[in-house]
Structures are given as structure tokens and as C-alpha cells.
Write an enzyme that holds these catalytic residues in place. Structure first.
Site, mmCIF file in Angstrom:
data_model
loop_
_atom_site.group_PDB
_atom_site.id
_atom_site.type_symbol
_atom_site.label_atom_id
_atom_site.label_comp_id
_atom_site.label_asym_id
_atom_site.label_seq_id
_atom_site.Cartn_x
_atom_site.Cartn_y
_atom_site.Cartn_z
ATOM 1 N N LYS A 148 -6.323 -17.367 -2.786
ATOM 2 C CA LYS A 148 -5.136 -17.071 -1.981
ATOM 3 C C LYS A 148 -4.636 -18.377 -1.396
ATOM 4 O O LYS A 148 -5.391 -19.336 -1.257
ATOM 5 C CB LYS A 148 -5.489 -16.098 -0.845
ATOM 6 C CG LYS A 148 -4.298 -15.316 -0.348
ATOM 7 C CD LYS A 148 -3.962 -14.153 -1.268
ATOM 8 C CE LYS A 148 -2.736 -13.400 -0.806
ATOM 9 N NZ LYS A 148 -2.563 -12.147 -1.574
HETATM 10 P P1 NAD Z 1 7.343 -8.815 1.769
HETATM 11 O O1 NAD Z 1 7.400 -10.023 2.608
HETATM 12 O O2 NAD Z 1 8.224 -8.706 0.581
HETATM 13 O O3 NAD Z 1 7.582 -7.509 2.684
HETATM 14 C C1 NAD Z 1 6.849 -7.245 3.844
HETATM 15 C C2 NAD Z 1 7.492 -6.055 4.549
HETATM 16 O O4 NAD Z 1 6.685 -5.676 5.670
HETATM 17 C C3 NAD Z 1 8.891 -6.353 5.111
HETATM 18 O O5 NAD Z 1 9.708 -5.205 4.931
HETATM 19 C C4 NAD Z 1 8.618 -6.567 6.605
HETATM 20 O O6 NAD Z 1 9.763 -6.273 7.424
HETATM 21 C C5 NAD Z 1 7.513 -5.564 6.823
HETATM 22 N N1 NAD Z 1 6.714 -5.830 8.028
HETATM 23 C C6 NAD Z 1 6.083 -6.974 8.363
HETATM 24 N N2 NAD Z 1 5.456 -6.833 9.543
HETATM 25 C C7 NAD Z 1 5.694 -5.565 9.952
HETATM 26 C C8 NAD Z 1 5.341 -4.809 11.092
HETATM 27 N N3 NAD Z 1 4.590 -5.342 12.055
HETATM 28 N N4 NAD Z 1 5.768 -3.525 11.180
HETATM 29 C C9 NAD Z 1 6.532 -2.973 10.207
HETATM 30 N N5 NAD Z 1 6.894 -3.646 9.103
HETATM 31 C C10 NAD Z 1 6.494 -4.916 8.981
HETATM 32 O O7 NAD Z 1 5.796 -8.662 1.342
HETATM 33 P P2 NAD Z 1 5.216 -7.861 0.092
HETATM 34 O O8 NAD Z 1 5.070 -8.790 -1.054
HETATM 35 O O9 NAD Z 1 5.950 -6.575 -0.041
HETATM 36 O O10 NAD Z 1 3.719 -7.582 0.614
HETATM 37 C C11 NAD Z 1 3.396 -6.492 1.475
HETATM 38 C C12 NAD Z 1 1.894 -6.274 1.463
HETATM 39 O O11 NAD Z 1 1.471 -5.983 0.110
HETATM 40 C C13 NAD Z 1 1.059 -7.485 1.877
HETATM 41 O O12 NAD Z 1 -0.133 -7.029 2.519
HETATM 42 C C14 NAD Z 1 0.690 -8.131 0.561
HETATM 43 O O13 NAD Z 1 -0.475 -8.942 0.649
HETATM 44 C C15 NAD Z 1 0.453 -6.902 -0.280
HETATM 45 N N6 NAD Z 1 0.543 -7.122 -1.713
HETATM 46 C C16 NAD Z 1 1.643 -7.667 -2.290
HETATM 47 C C17 NAD Z 1 1.701 -7.839 -3.668
HETATM 48 C C18 NAD Z 1 2.928 -8.366 -4.360
HETATM 49 O O14 NAD Z 1 2.957 -8.314 -5.589
HETATM 50 N N7 NAD Z 1 3.952 -8.808 -3.657
HETATM 51 C C19 NAD Z 1 0.601 -7.481 -4.463
HETATM 52 C C20 NAD Z 1 -0.517 -6.917 -3.857
HETATM 53 C C21 NAD Z 1 -0.526 -6.734 -2.475
#
Ligand code: NAD
Length: 414
Positions: A104
């Protein structure tokens, strides 16, 4: 134990090690990240001044292959968090049986505070600082919170400029024009959808009446809303950093996406009524999908959740204390290292396509993803039933077992 994400990850490993009688020598090795790199990222700002950001890249384990894991841009990034996320990546890749270890990376920054030019310069400098650790046969980054396909394209270009030729396989989650894979954008969400449907079926709950709540409307949360709606589920609540919105008769995914495009948040969407982010978790529903950040479901709200199922689209959204409460309440938690593994699975497909310079159709990608997610779900479920443990413990045991086997087969160097 309430603590950092790293303490949470160690707690989960120790718990799995105890139950599976893991060789203490292997256990000891797995408790440490293989390498951690902290870098200074001096960046020229638009006003001519220089700001120095702090960045990290961590490799947790590479026994099963090159390491793989996202890059996060967020003001809350810490080395402890990056280490935890790297360890979870190790188990995740093993759970879905793809030939990677875990890594990571991240920068302590609010990317929204930067101009596009500042973001590009910071990204390129960060990429060149972590260059000794990354490479298609070594460590392959991908997007995470706060990063996207454009950021991946800049990293791919920076790496390629350094070696003197194009190396698309150095990162995944790239735009299609530079070696991205069809279906990668929504792959994490699609995997979440497959395991949600598998869980509903397993619990004999009808898919087309399931009421769902999603926290987070980013790269994962937004397509989860659409894909579950396409399956016939009714998404009744959605939240992001800006606020939350609720409609017991269902929210329109298309309307929500249009409102989000326009305003940058789901808050204020007219197809529902405003609620607070805390109230989102108290909504009457069948499935809760956390798709934002770590530690969101904790001892303060775990006893208020009304759903029967939690599908962890985010990494580490549930603290160990909350896990215990949810378990006592009979809530079925599909753990992150299984539920959100669709992203790294299609990242693996992207890397394979890049290495072979031969690209698949979206249908091929989705069909292969579906098979892996459904098989992995069954593997974890069977192990959970066999050992009479939670799905999280079963997934961790499965992941640790596969990594331990690879480590032991290779032997300890020297
Ligand atoms: P992103 O930055 O695209 O979106 C994050 C979202 O969470 C946004 O809508 C933001 O407003 C919201 N958010 C953040 N803090 C918040 C809070 N306190 N309350 C409510 N909403 C909140 O990120 P992403 O890529 O969608 O990732 C989201 C999660 O999924 C993370 O934990 C990430 O590690 C995990 N993840 C992502 C991927 C990927 O392919 N992008 C793969 C596996 C896991």
C-alpha cells in the site's frame, strides 16, 4: 482493544494464528511489513512556493508474488494505516487466489486542495521517489481513496520515462488508452455486488426486495448503488462526506449520480430527505455497505445497526469491538478482504493483459471476476461453517494459510 488500523490488523492476524495453530516462526514473520519507505515529496505550487508532502510505500509480504496495493491521497494517511492496508492486501490476494503479495502507499494530502498541475507534479515526484520499490515484476500500485485513473497514468508515464520505454504493467486502474482493462472502473463495486447477492441467497433473503444503505459515494460506493439497484435491490440511504440522504421507497441511482456530478456530494439530493451520517446506520434495512474509510462501524454505533448483513466495500470499516457486538447480534459480516477483492482481481487481469499486450472484452472480464468472487465466497463460507468462526476470521485464516504455505515452501532466506 481500540487503536490504530495497524493494531486492528495485528489483532486479526493473532486471532487467526491462534485458531489455526500457525507455526510461531511464520506468525512472527507475518507480523512485520517486509519493507517500509517514507519519502519527502517536494512540490512546486502554482504560486511558485515549494511544499513538502510526506509519502509512504509499504510492502507487507511477497511470498506469493509481486506486491500489489493502492495509493491513497488523504490528510489522515499515517504509516500505521498504510502498514495495515498493506497487510490486508496480502490476505486479500491470497483469499481470491491471485499470485500477489500485499502493499500500500499514500501521501498525507487533501488532493482537493491542489490544482491539477500541483496534483500532477506531486504525483510524479512521489512516483520517482518510490521508483526503487515499484515495477511490473516487483510491486504494482493502483488507485485508492483520493486517487484515480489519471494519477495512475502519470505514475505509469514517470516510470516509463525513467526506464526509457512504455511499461503499462507498472500500475493498474489506468485509463483504457494506456493499457487499462475493460471493466476495471466498476470492478470493486461489481465484486461487492456478487458477494451481496451470494449472501442474500445464502440467508434465503430475496434479492429484489433487499433494502440497502451505502456509506461513501466515490469510485466504489457510486457504482455499488447502481449495480445493486440493477439487481433489483432498493437503495434507501446513501451518505458521503457532505451528508446523507434517505428515502424508504428507494433512491434513484441515476438521479443521485447526476446530483453528485453537479454538486460534488449526495447531500441535498431532492429524491430523498436529508439525514445525518450517524442516522444512516440506524436506518431500517437489510444490507449496510460501508464504502468510505476505516473504523466507521465501532462500539458506538454497532448496536444501532438494523441490517442483517454488512458487506465491507471499504477496507477496515469495522473495529474488533464492533465485530464482537455484531457477531453477538447475529449480523452476518462479509469482510473487506473478501467483499472488496473484485478491484484487485480485475487489477490482476489488467496486469496480465498488459504483460501479454492482448486485451479482453468487458464480458470476459466480468465473467472471470464473477467466477472468482462466487468461488471465494463459498470457500470462506465453508471454512467459517467448518470451524464455527465468523466470515472475517475464516477469510483471514484462509489468507494466512495460503501465505504461510508459500513462505514455508520457499523457505526462509538465507
Ligand atoms: P473515493 O475517494 O473514490 O471515495 C470515498 C467516498 O467516501 C467519498 O464519497 C467520500 O465523500 C466518502 N467519505 C469519506 N469519509 C467519509 C465519512 N466520514 N463519512 C461519509 N462518507 C465519507 O474512495 P474509493 O476508491 O471509493 O474507496 C472507498 C473505500 O474502498 C476505501 O476504504 C478503499 O480502501 C476501499 N477500496 C477501494 C478500491 C478501489 O478500487 N478504489 C478497492 C478496494 C477497496
Amino acid at each position: 482493544m481500540t487503536g490504530s488500523a495497524w493494531e486492528q490488523a495485528l489483532f486479526q492476524l493473532d486471532q487467526a494464528a491462534r485458531i489455526m495453530n500457525l507455526d510461531p516462526n511464520v506468525h512472527e514473520v507475518l507480523r512485520y511489513p517486509k519493507r517500509t519507505l517514507e519519502v519527502a515529496v517536494p512540490t512546486r505550487m502554482d504560486d511558485g512556493s515549494v511544499r513538502v508532502f510526506t509519502g509512504y510505500r509499504v510492502h507487507h509480504n511477497t511470498s506469493r508474488g509481486p506486491s500489489k496495493g493502492g495509493i491513497r491521497y488523504h490528510p489522515g494517511v499515517t504509516l500505521e494505516e498504510v502498514k495495515a492496508l498493506a497487510m490486508w492486501m496480502t490476505w486479500k490476494c491470497a483469499v481470491v487466489s491471485i499470485p500477489y503479495g500485499g502493499a500500500k502507499g499514500g501521501i498525507v494530502v487533501d488532493p482537493k486542495s491542489l490544482s491539477p498541475g500541483e496534483l500532477e507534479r506531486m504525483t510524479r515526484r512521489y512516483a520517482s521517489e518510490i521508483l526503487p520499490l515499484i515495477g511490473p515484476e516487483r510491486d504494482i500500485p493502483a488507485p485508492d481513496v483520493g486517487t484515480n485513473d489519471q494519477v495512475m497514468a502519470w505514475i505509469m508515464d514517470t516510470y516509463s520515462m525513467n526506464v526509457g520505454y512504455s511499461v503499462p504493467g507498472v500500475v493498474t486502474g489506468k485509463p483504457l488508452s494506456v493499457g487499462g482493462s475493460a471493466g476495471r472502473g466498476a470492478s470493486t463495486a461489481r465484486g461487492v455486488m456478487y458477494v451481496t447477492v451470494s449472501t442474500l441467497k445464502h440467508l434465503a433473503m430475496p434479492v429484489d426486495e433487499a433494502r440497502v444503505v451505502v456509506q461513501g459515494f466515490g469510485k466504489v460506493g457510486a457504482p455499488v448503488v447502481q449495480l445493486l439497484h440493477d439487481q433489483g435491490c432498493m437503495v434507501v440511504g446513501v451518505a458521503d462526506l457532505g451528508g446523507a440522504v434517505y428515502n424508504p421507497r428507494g433512491l434513484s441511482p441515476v438521479g443521485l449520480a447526476a446530483h453528485h456530478d453537479e454538486t460534488g456530494t449526495v447531500a441535498g439530493f431532492e429524491g430523498g430527505e436529508p439525514i445525518t451520517n450517524e442516522e444512516l446506520f440506524e436506518v431500517e434495512c437489510d444490507v449496510v455497505v460501508p464504502a468510505a474509510l476505516e473504523g466507521i462501524i465501532n462500539e458506538k454505533n454497532a448496536d444501532r445497526i438494523q441490517a442483517r448483513i454488512i458487506v465491507e466495500a471499504a477496507n477496515g470499516p469495522t473495529t474488533p469491538e464492533a465485530d464482537e457486538i455484531l457477531h453477538d447480534r447475529g449480523i452476518h459480516v462479509v469482510p473487506d478482504i473478501l467483499a472488496n477483492a473484485g478491484g484487485v482481481t480485475v487489477s490482476y487481469f489488467e496486469w496480465v493483459q498488459d504483460l501479454q499486450a492482448y486485451f479482453w472484452t468487458e464480458d470476459e472480464v466480468n465473467a472471470r471476476l464473477r467466477r472468482i468472487m462466487e468461488e471465494s465466497y463459498v470457500n470462506v463460507l465453508e471454512l467459517a461453517e467448518d470451524r464455527k468462526v465468523t466470515m472475517r476470521l475464516a477469510a483471514t485464516i484462509l489468507g494466512v494459510q495460503r501465505v504461510a504455505e508459500a513462505h514455508t515452501t520457499r523457505g526462509l532466506f538465507p
